[in-house]
Design a protein around this motif. Structure first.
Motif, PDB file in Angstrom:
ATOM      1  N   LYS A  19      43.807-103.589  -4.002  1.00  0.00           N
ATOM      2  CA  LYS A  19      45.171-103.769  -3.496  1.00  0.00           C
ATOM      3  C   LYS A  19      45.937-104.836  -4.282  1.00  0.00           C
ATOM      4  N   ARG A  20      45.718-104.789  -5.581  1.00  0.00           N
ATOM      5  CA  ARG A  20      46.499-105.597  -6.513  1.00  0.00           C
ATOM      6  C   ARG A  20      47.212-104.654  -7.462  1.00  0.00           C
ATOM      7  N   PHE A  21      48.464-104.982  -7.775  1.00  0.00           N
ATOM      8  CA  PHE A  21      49.241-104.136  -8.685  1.00  0.00           C
ATOM      9  C   PHE A  21      49.411-104.886  -9.989  1.00  0.00           C
ATOM     10  N   ASP A  49      67.807 -97.448  -3.794  1.00  0.00           N
ATOM     11  CA  ASP A  49      67.190 -98.191  -2.680  1.00  0.00           C
ATOM     12  C   ASP A  49      66.040 -99.060  -3.203  1.00  0.00           C
ATOM     13  N   ARG A  50      65.897-100.248  -2.584  1.00  0.00           N
ATOM     14  CA  ARG A  50      64.835-101.181  -2.983  1.00  0.00           C
ATOM     15  C   ARG A  50      63.492-100.737  -2.398  1.00  0.00           C
ATOM     16  N   VAL A  51      62.447-100.900  -3.198  1.00  0.00           N
ATOM     17  CA  VAL A  51      61.105-100.527  -2.751  1.00  0.00           C
ATOM     18  C   VAL A  51      60.094-101.608  -3.136  1.00  0.00           C
ATOM     19  N   LYS A  52      58.951-101.578  -2.427  1.00  0.00           N
ATOM     20  CA  LYS A  52      57.866-102.529  -2.716  1.00  0.00           C
ATOM     21  C   LYS A  52      56.543-101.771  -2.694  1.00  0.00           C
ATOM     22  N   VAL A  53      55.638-102.173  -3.535  1.00  0.00           N
ATOM     23  CA  VAL A  53      54.372-101.448  -3.671  1.00  0.00           C
ATOM     24  C   VAL A  53      53.502-101.592  -2.419  1.00  0.00           C
ATOM     25  N   ASP A  54      52.736-100.563  -2.136  1.00  0.00           N
ATOM     26  CA  ASP A  54      51.691-100.585  -1.117  1.00  0.00           C
ATOM     27  C   ASP A  54      50.525 -99.782  -1.715  1.00  0.00           C
ATOM     28  N   PHE A  55      49.469 -99.628  -0.967  1.00  0.00           N
ATOM     29  CA  PHE A  55      48.312 -98.928  -1.527  1.00  0.00           C
ATOM     30  C   PHE A  55      47.799 -97.905  -0.529  1.00  0.00           C
ATOM     31  N   GLN A  56      47.381 -96.763  -1.064  1.00  0.00           N
ATOM     32  CA  GLN A  56      46.898 -95.686  -0.198  1.00  0.00           C
ATOM     33  C   GLN A  56      45.552 -95.205  -0.733  1.00  0.00           C
ATOM     34  N   ALA A  63      37.551 -89.946  -1.562  1.00  0.00           N
ATOM     35  CA  ALA A  63      37.370 -90.266  -2.987  1.00  0.00           C
ATOM     36  C   ALA A  63      37.480 -91.777  -3.162  1.00  0.00           C
ATOM     37  N   ASP A  64      36.817 -92.278  -4.180  1.00  0.00           N
ATOM     38  CA  ASP A  64      36.815 -93.725  -4.418  1.00  0.00           C
ATOM     39  C   ASP A  64      38.029 -94.098  -5.271  1.00  0.00           C
ATOM     40  N   VAL A  65      39.211 -93.759  -4.760  1.00  0.00           N
ATOM     41  CA  VAL A  65      40.446 -93.948  -5.507  1.00  0.00           C
ATOM     42  C   VAL A  65      41.506 -94.515  -4.574  1.00  0.00           C
ATOM     43  N   THR A  66      42.257 -95.492  -5.063  1.00  0.00           N
ATOM     44  CA  THR A  66      43.409 -96.012  -4.325  1.00  0.00           C
ATOM     45  C   THR A  66      44.642 -95.850  -5.199  1.00  0.00           C
ATOM     46  N   LEU A  67      45.638 -95.168  -4.651  1.00  0.00           N
ATOM     47  CA  LEU A  67      46.870 -94.934  -5.412  1.00  0.00           C
ATOM     48  C   LEU A  67      47.915 -95.972  -5.038  1.00  0.00           C
ATOM     49  N   PRO A  68      48.563 -96.609  -6.026  1.00  0.00           N
ATOM     50  CA  PRO A  68      49.749 -97.408  -5.704  1.00  0.00           C
ATOM     51  C   PRO A  68      50.848 -96.469  -5.192  1.00  0.00           C
ATOM     52  N   VAL A  69      51.410 -96.812  -4.032  1.00  0.00           N
ATOM     53  CA  VAL A  69      52.535 -96.071  -3.471  1.00  0.00           C
ATOM     54  C   VAL A  69      53.610 -97.100  -3.125  1.00  0.00           C
ATOM     55  N   PHE A  70      54.731 -96.660  -2.618  1.00  0.00           N
ATOM     56  CA  PHE A  70      55.814 -97.605  -2.320  1.00  0.00           C
ATOM     57  C   PHE A  70      56.376 -97.363  -0.929  1.00  0.00           C
ATOM     58  N   ARG A  71      56.972 -98.440  -0.375  1.00  0.00           N
ATOM     59  CA  ARG A  71      57.709 -98.379   0.893  1.00  0.00           C
ATOM     60  C   ARG A  71      59.088 -98.955   0.660  1.00  0.00           C
ATOM     61  N   LEU A  72      60.047 -98.529   1.488  1.00  0.00           N
ATOM     62  CA  LEU A  72      61.372 -99.139   1.419  1.00  0.00           C
ATOM     63  C   LEU A  72      61.242-100.618   1.737  1.00  0.00           C
TER      64      LEU A  72
END
Lengths: 147, 396
Positions: free
Chosen positions: A24-26, A113-120, A125-134
């Motif tokens: 959970k680091r970008f 629109d402004r967004v900030k990273v989150d993680f999903q 699977a042993d994978v975490t995708l960076p995603v974004f929220r408003l």
């Protein structure tokens, strides 16, 4: 391993990006020779061809460069995700990437629109995708949208 | 491809095409040899006059694509021990302009006398999900984009949203592009969709990826088309209706869509500027626009950059009917990929062949009167490149 939909297959030079995401680091790849940020991660710096590359933490904030809500016609494995929101994010650092917008109001968000990273985490699977929220207040340019 | 004015060094002397649609009984090779034979006969040549065969890539069948690479056309068409070279030139949807540029270079240097450019594919006969999945890999990064569910309709949608945001273009204006193309397709016996279409019908169709509805999106089709390129000098001896290649320019702006920093323009302003300069022509010299569409927004981006909308915003220009039959800037008179059908790399080749057909005066019911100069555009992958080609009845 087989999986219902496409998953990232890291390269030796992109693996730190995906490892950071799992924690959970970008992070963004950068060139230690010419001091530019590199997106997507590459084997050599695309600006000066140096191989002296490193990584920088990013706040993961930026704005929506473009957005669509996928409602039908998804690639194999993504039908159960419908509807989903695809965005191109322009990070405050200047580089761009494709991602998903999740959370409240995602389907009515707009360019700018402004967004900030989150993680999903990807289930199974042993994978975490960076995603974004408003991110917080709407920008004035989109003031006509009901909130 | 210098950027200074010069008279044309290459011209197109023959064209061939089969109808687009779903033809389960027509194989790729059958469609290919029908189109090739027609082009060779149209040019008044025989197969042994062709010295370079230049197929573009086929997507539906790997085996057929490999056949194209490995000289099957030379054997099928009686060119063994006469053809000098069989070489594939593949740039996806940009193959139309890319092949023409390569063929132009070969004939203008004398490396080849005649080049047969050809496409055949059967993407229309793929099962629906296979078609979606195939086009979710053409210019989509496996590592960076596919894991989010990216796909070709999303490409069209993401570019549309940014273009609408920057220009104020409306969904109705996007729909008007489809309507204009359909009016031309009604006059084209090779088109997949010929029944009348209204803006209201487009806007009532199912939402696929905002703002694109089902009828804003192209439909995959089987098809084949071919054309023959010769030097400008030879061309004038071969045919009474050569179409001269006056100018071409192009710019690569991304591999992954997310790395394009100007989705509302792509590389079309730069390509248009350089192509006009090479041709020694201006936007007001153009009477016909053959524009690679695939989604309505791409036609509008190209039309804006080409300067052929009389100073109006392209969306308003199209909605006012100026690109439809009888309008002052006929646009994509075969109906484009939105009505003739998206045949893969050949969707753009059909648009290019239509430009040749019109300037040769062979467009039948949809013939545009008095067109001397035409502009053609193309792009491949997720609109990775922006091509502009200027064609003319006159060598310059």
């Amino acid at each position: 391993m087989s999986f219902a939909h496409a998953l990232p297959v890291p390269t030796p030079w992109s693996a730190p990006y995906w490892e950071a995401s799992r924690k959970k680091r970008f992070v963004l790849q950068c060139c230690n020779a010419c001091d530019r940020l590199i997106m997507y991660p590459k084997r050599f710096c695309p600006f000066c061809l140096s191989e002296d590359l490193g990584w920088r933490d990013s706040a993961g904030t930026g704005e929506i460069y473009s957005i669509t809500v996928q409602r039908a016609g998804a690639p194999t494995g993504f039908s159960e995700h419908l509807p989903y929101v695809l965005i191109i994010v322009r990070l405050d650092e200047g580089v761009q990437l494709m991602s998903r917008l999740i959370g409240p109001d995602a389907e009515t968000a707009r360019c700018g629109d402004r967004v900030k990273v989150d993680f999903q985490d990807v289930a199974g699977a042993d994978v975490t995708l960076p995603v974004f929220r408003l991110d917080g207040a709407k920008t004035p340019a989109n003031g006509s949208r009901s909130t | 491809m210098s950027t200074h004015r010069r008279s044309a060094s290459a011209a197109v002397v023959g064209i061939g095409e089969v109808p687009s649609g779903r033809f389960s009984d027509r194989s790729e090779i059958e469609a290919a040899v029908i189109a090739a034979r027609e082009a060779i006969l149209d040019a008044g040549l025989s197969p042994r006059d062709i010295d370079v065969v230049m197929p573009t890539g086929a997507l539906a069948s790997r085996h057929f694509n490999v056949d194209l690479v490995f000289s099957r056309l030379c054997e099928e068409l009686g060119m063994l021990r006469s053809a000098k070279m069989n070489v594939q030139v593949m740039a996806g949807g940009g193959s139309s302009s890319s092949m023409l540029a390569v063929a132009e270079a070969l004939v203008s240097t004398g490396a080849a006398r005649t080049v047969l450019c050809l496409h055949s594919d059967k993407v229309g006969s793929l099962p629906r999900q296979a078609g979606i999945d195939l086009f979710a890999t053409t210019g989509v990064s496996e590592e960076w984009e596919a894991p989010y569910g990216h796909n070709m309709n999303a490409v069209g949608a993401l570019v549309s949203q940014r273009y609408m945001y920057e220009t104020g273009t409306t969904e109705e204006e996007l729909a008007a592009v489809c309507v204009s193309l359909r009016k031309w397709a009604a006059l084209n016996p090779h088109a997949m969709f010929r029944q009348p279409l209204t803006v209201e019908e487009v806007l009532a169709s199912k939402m696929i990826a905002d703002p694109l509805r089902a009828k804003h999106c192209n439909v995959l089709a089987d098809g084949a088309s071919a054309y023959i390129v010769a030097s400008a000098q030879d061309a004038q001896k071969m045919t009474k209706t050569p179409v001269f290649v006056r100018g071409h320019s192009s710019l690569v702006t991304h591999y992954t869509l997310s790395q394009d920093t100007d989705l509302a323009k792509l590389g079309f302003p730069e390509a248009a500027h350089a192509a006009y300069a090479e041709a020694g022509l201006r936007p007001q010299d153009i009477q016909l626009a053959q524009i690679y569409d695939s989604y309505p927004v791409f036609a509008l981006i190209a039309m804006d950059a080409l300067g052929v909308c009389g100073g109006e915003r392209a969306g308003a220009f199209v909605a006012a009917g100026h690109t439809s039959p009888g309008g002052r800037m006929p646009m994509t008179t075969n109906g484009g990929m939105l009505s003739q059908g998206h045949t893969g790399a050949g969707g753009g080749i059909a648009v290019l062949v239509e430009a040749f057909r019109q300037l040769m005066g062979k467009a039948g019911e949809r013939q545009v009167a008095n067109a001397v100069n035409a502009v053609e555009t193309a792009s491949g992958g997720t609109w990775m490149d922006s091509h502009v080609t200027i064609l003319s009845k006159e060598p310059g």
